[in-house]
Design a protein around this motif. Structure first.
Motif, short mmCIF file in Angstrom:
data_model
loop_
_atom_site.label_atom_id
_atom_site.label_comp_id
_atom_site.label_asym_id
_atom_site.label_seq_id
_atom_site.Cartn_x
_atom_site.Cartn_y
_atom_site.Cartn_z
N GLU A 58 0.85 -1.19 0.00
CA GLU A 58 0.00 0.00 0.00
C GLU A 58 0.88 1.24 0.00
O GLU A 58 1.82 1.34 0.80
CB GLU A 58 -0.92 0.03 1.23
N ASN A 113 -4.54 4.97 -2.04
CA ASN A 113 -5.70 5.57 -1.39
C ASN A 113 -6.27 6.70 -2.21
O ASN A 113 -5.53 7.55 -2.71
CB ASN A 113 -5.30 6.12 -0.01
N GLU A 145 -8.15 2.26 -3.14
CA GLU A 145 -8.83 2.12 -1.85
C GLU A 145 -9.73 3.33 -1.62
O GLU A 145 -9.27 4.48 -1.62
CB GLU A 145 -7.81 2.01 -0.71
N ASP A 175 -12.00 0.59 2.10
CA ASP A 175 -11.04 0.82 3.18
C ASP A 175 -11.75 1.10 4.50
O ASP A 175 -12.90 1.54 4.50
CB ASP A 175 -10.16 2.02 2.79
N LYS A 196 -11.20 -4.01 3.46
CA LYS A 196 -10.14 -3.85 4.44
C LYS A 196 -10.76 -3.60 5.81
O LYS A 196 -11.41 -2.58 6.03
CB LYS A 196 -9.19 -2.72 4.04
N GLU A 232 -6.26 -4.86 8.71
CA GLU A 232 -5.29 -3.78 8.87
C GLU A 232 -4.76 -3.75 10.30
O GLU A 232 -5.45 -4.17 11.23
CB GLU A 232 -5.96 -2.43 8.65
#
Ligand code: C2E
Ligand code: CA
Ligand code: CA
Ligand code: CA
Length: 275
Positions: A58, A113, A145, A175, A196, A232
């Motif tokens: 990421e 992101n 995300e 996310d 996530k 996460e």
């Protein structure tokens, strides 16, 4: 209160002034930083729980400030969103992440992101297309995300954008799952490839039964819907073991590595744990 309030008011006014000024300074600083190339993408590995292999990184934005040192996104992303600078910043991350990922082994993906502001910007599809074209990265290796807040507004346009991105071959992750509103209905209405699970559930895994129950529910849901689940903020072996037992697909967290500069990607691929 008035007599007393005068000083208070003046103090308050000064306080507001100072805040507004700090904000203006930060905004100017942000604009200059974009010009001066002070932003950098750091990378954190995401591992397949069953095999232990790194499957993706990421990209996480950092600001190398000449005076203030390395600045975390929480300290500048909100203002970048308010001022719209996040669009340029987000394009920088997209370009950089795709360019970096194109040099990695072909089975390693990259996750980027997207701010809700960037998601709604009319440039989004064009900048994703441009980042892929310029880097030569295959679209299926890029995961975008987004958070639930993206889904709250104008669901018609949101759905169109999501379908357009998926039509290009790009994958979409939801996310911070579990921190927003009415999450479950989104899974039916929008096309996601990955969920996530927010760090807050993982950190309370060992101590709170309801967190365990939520993780069990989400991984089960992922399995039945054919959606990958990523936990996460995995920080210890006990958490990883519980996640493995629940059939969570992927894990990410300090247990494996903190986010590091692109130059450390090879090292992170070599060593299972690097903190
Ligand atoms: P996020 O997308 O949820 O990213 C995960 C955050 O958790 C990262 O913080 C990461 O460093 C941190 N983290 C990872 N593993 C662990 C762990 O085991 N324990 C703990 N305590 N923390 C862990 P970071 O890098 O400070 O980023 C914070 C947030 O800023 C991100 O949350 C994301 O919302 C935003 N952000 C970062 N980079 C970008 C970007 O390029 N664009 C946009 N729009 N937002 C970004
Ligand atoms: Ca993220
Ligand atoms: Ca997250
Ligand atoms: Ca988060």
């Amino acid at each position: 209160a008035k007599a007393d309030g005068r000083g208070t008011y003046r103090f308050f006014e000064t306080g507001m002034d100072a805040r507004a000024q700090a904000r203006r300074l930060l905004e100017m600083d942000l604009r200059a930083a974009l010009q001066r190339d002070e932003f950098e993408a750091y990378y954190q590995p995401i591992r397949d729980v069953a095999s232990g292999h790194v499957v993706a990184f990421e990209a996480l934005l950092r600001w190398n400030h000449p005076q203030r040192g390395l600045i975390a996104p929480i300290n500048f992303i909100p203002l970048a969103e308010e001022t719209g600078l996040i669009v340029q910043l987000g394009e920088f991350v997209l370009r950089t992440a795709c360019t970096d990922a194109a040099t990695w082994p072909a089975d390693i993906d990259v996750a980027v992101n997207l701010s809700p502001v960037q998601f709604r910007s009319p440039n989004l599809i064009a900048s994703v297309t441009a980042a892929l074209a310029a880097s030569g990265l295959e679209a299926h290796r890029l995961e975008l995300e987004i958070t639930e807040s993206v889904l709250l507004q104008n669901s018609e346009a949101t759905l169109t954008t999501l379908h357009e991105l998926r039509g290009m071959g790009v994958r979409i992750s939801l996310d911070d799952f579990g921190t927003g509103y009415s999450s479950l209905s989104y899974l039916r209405s929008f096309p996601f490839d990955k969920i996530k699970i927010d760090r807050s559930f993982v950190s309370e895994l060992a101590t709170r039964e309801d967190s365990m129950a939520i993780i069990r529910a989400v991984t089960g849901l992922g399995r039945s819907l054919g959606i990958v689940t990523t936990a996460e903020g995995v920080e210890n072996d006990a958490q990883l073991e519980l996640l493995r037992r629940e059939g969570c697909t992927q894990a990410q967290g300090y247990l494996f590595s903190k986010p590091r500069p692109a130059s450390d990607v090879a090292l992170m691929l070599e060593r299972p744990r690097l903190r």
